[in-house]
Design an enzyme around this catalytic site. Structure first.
Site, short mmCIF file in Angstrom:
data_model
loop_
_atom_site.label_atom_id
_atom_site.label_comp_id
_atom_site.label_asym_id
_atom_site.label_seq_id
_atom_site.Cartn_x
_atom_site.Cartn_y
_atom_site.Cartn_z
N GLY A 168 -30.20 -73.71 -0.25
CA GLY A 168 -29.69 -74.32 0.97
C GLY A 168 -30.00 -73.47 2.18
NE ARG B 232 -29.22 -68.22 -1.60
CZ ARG B 232 -28.34 -69.21 -1.65
NH1 ARG B 232 -28.65 -70.35 -2.23
NH2 ARG B 232 -27.15 -69.07 -1.12
CB SER C 238 -23.52 -70.65 -3.25
OG SER C 238 -23.49 -71.41 -2.05
NE ARG D 2 -35.07 -81.64 13.02
CZ ARG D 2 -34.08 -82.22 13.69
NH1 ARG D 2 -32.85 -81.70 13.63
NH2 ARG D 2 -34.29 -83.31 14.40
NE ARG E 247 -21.92 -67.65 1.08
CZ ARG E 247 -20.89 -67.09 1.67
NH1 ARG E 247 -19.95 -66.50 0.94
NH2 ARG E 247 -20.77 -67.10 2.98
NE ARG F 150 -27.56 -77.39 -4.54
CZ ARG F 150 -27.15 -76.44 -3.69
NH1 ARG F 150 -28.01 -75.85 -2.89
NH2 ARG F 150 -25.87 -76.09 -3.65
CG ASP G 231 -16.27 -70.40 -3.06
OD1 ASP G 231 -15.37 -71.25 -3.01
OD2 ASP G 231 -17.48 -70.68 -2.94
#
Length: 239
Positions: free
Chosen positions: A26, A30, A96, A49, A223, A93, A210
């Site tokens: 996401g 990363r 997290s 973007r 993350r 994908r 989490d």
């Protein structure tokens, strides 16, 4: 396939090839972390973007990685374009998730075999019933084999892809938990449906960031950079 001369409003590769296998975190940072630390011969193919995308090689096999942003709408757009415009065949994908089971803890790895959802994304397909949203068994089987070879324990099961991060109903997660849902994230359902409609492969590999009931959490930097085990598993899925 070559991406020369192809672009969309959201992905502009400027002639750089996008591999048939792509990792989809996401967070675009990363994606940059993976490109900087795991790939060789890296070329950036997107910055539109701020959604950074890179193509390189891992153990001699071509692979791409690109951020997708947060939520159904965002991954719905990027995965559709990657599949239908740029010919991507395997979409993994790496994200997290928040645990909603007592025995699923921070840094544990989850393979999303199924994706329950509160999203209405499926309405566009005009199906005459409820659609069971599942991963590609081909990718799931390969990923489990890689995890076993590396000695990385994983949980495999049903996850929740929710459109709602701040839920006005404080009991919602308890009810999903009672149905055996392992954890909550926001993207797997749209990814799996787009892949299924196009006849390509998709898998969601998650690291627990989490715990919703225990109020435990990792930091933003963790993350972005510390979830390396799921990255290592996903990279091995390059064709």
């Amino acid at each position: 396939m070559s991406t020369k001369h192809k672009e969309t409003p959201h992905i502009k590769p400027n002639g750089v090839e996008i591999a048939e296998t792509i990792l989809l975190p996401g967070d675009p940072l990363r994606a940059k972390f993976i490109a900087d630390n795991f790939l060789e011969d890296v070329v950036q193919f997107n910055e539109v973007r701020g959604m950074l995308g890179y193509t390189g090689t891992f153990k001699g096999k071509k692979i791409s990685v690109m951020g997708t942003g947060m939520g159904t709408a965002s991954i719905g757009i990027y995965s559709w374009e990657l599949i239908n415009v740029f010919g991507v065949k395997n979409l993994i994908r790496i994200g997290s998730a928040g645990s909603i089971q007592d025995d699923l803890n921070l840094y544990d790895i989850v393979f999303a075999m199924g994706s329950a959802t509160d999203s209405n994304y499926a309405h566009q397909f005009n199906l005459p019933g409820h659609y069971s949203i599942t991963a590609s068994y081909e990718l799931l089987e390969k990923a489990k084999k890689v995890a076993d070879e590396k000695g990385y324990p994983v949980r495999i099961g049903n996850v929740l892809a929710s459109d709602v991060f701040y839920n006005a109903d404080p009991t919602a997660m308890e009810r999903w938990s009672k149905m055996g849902i392992l954890c909550a994230e926001m993207e797997s359902a749209a990814l799996y449906m787009n892949a299924a409609q196009a006849g390509v492969n998709a898998l969601c590999i998650l690291t627990i960031s989490d715990h919703i009931f225990k109020h435990e959490k990792t930091t933003q930097l963790e993350r972005q950079t510390a979830f390396t085990k799921m990255m290592e598993i996903a990279l091995e899925l390059a064709e």
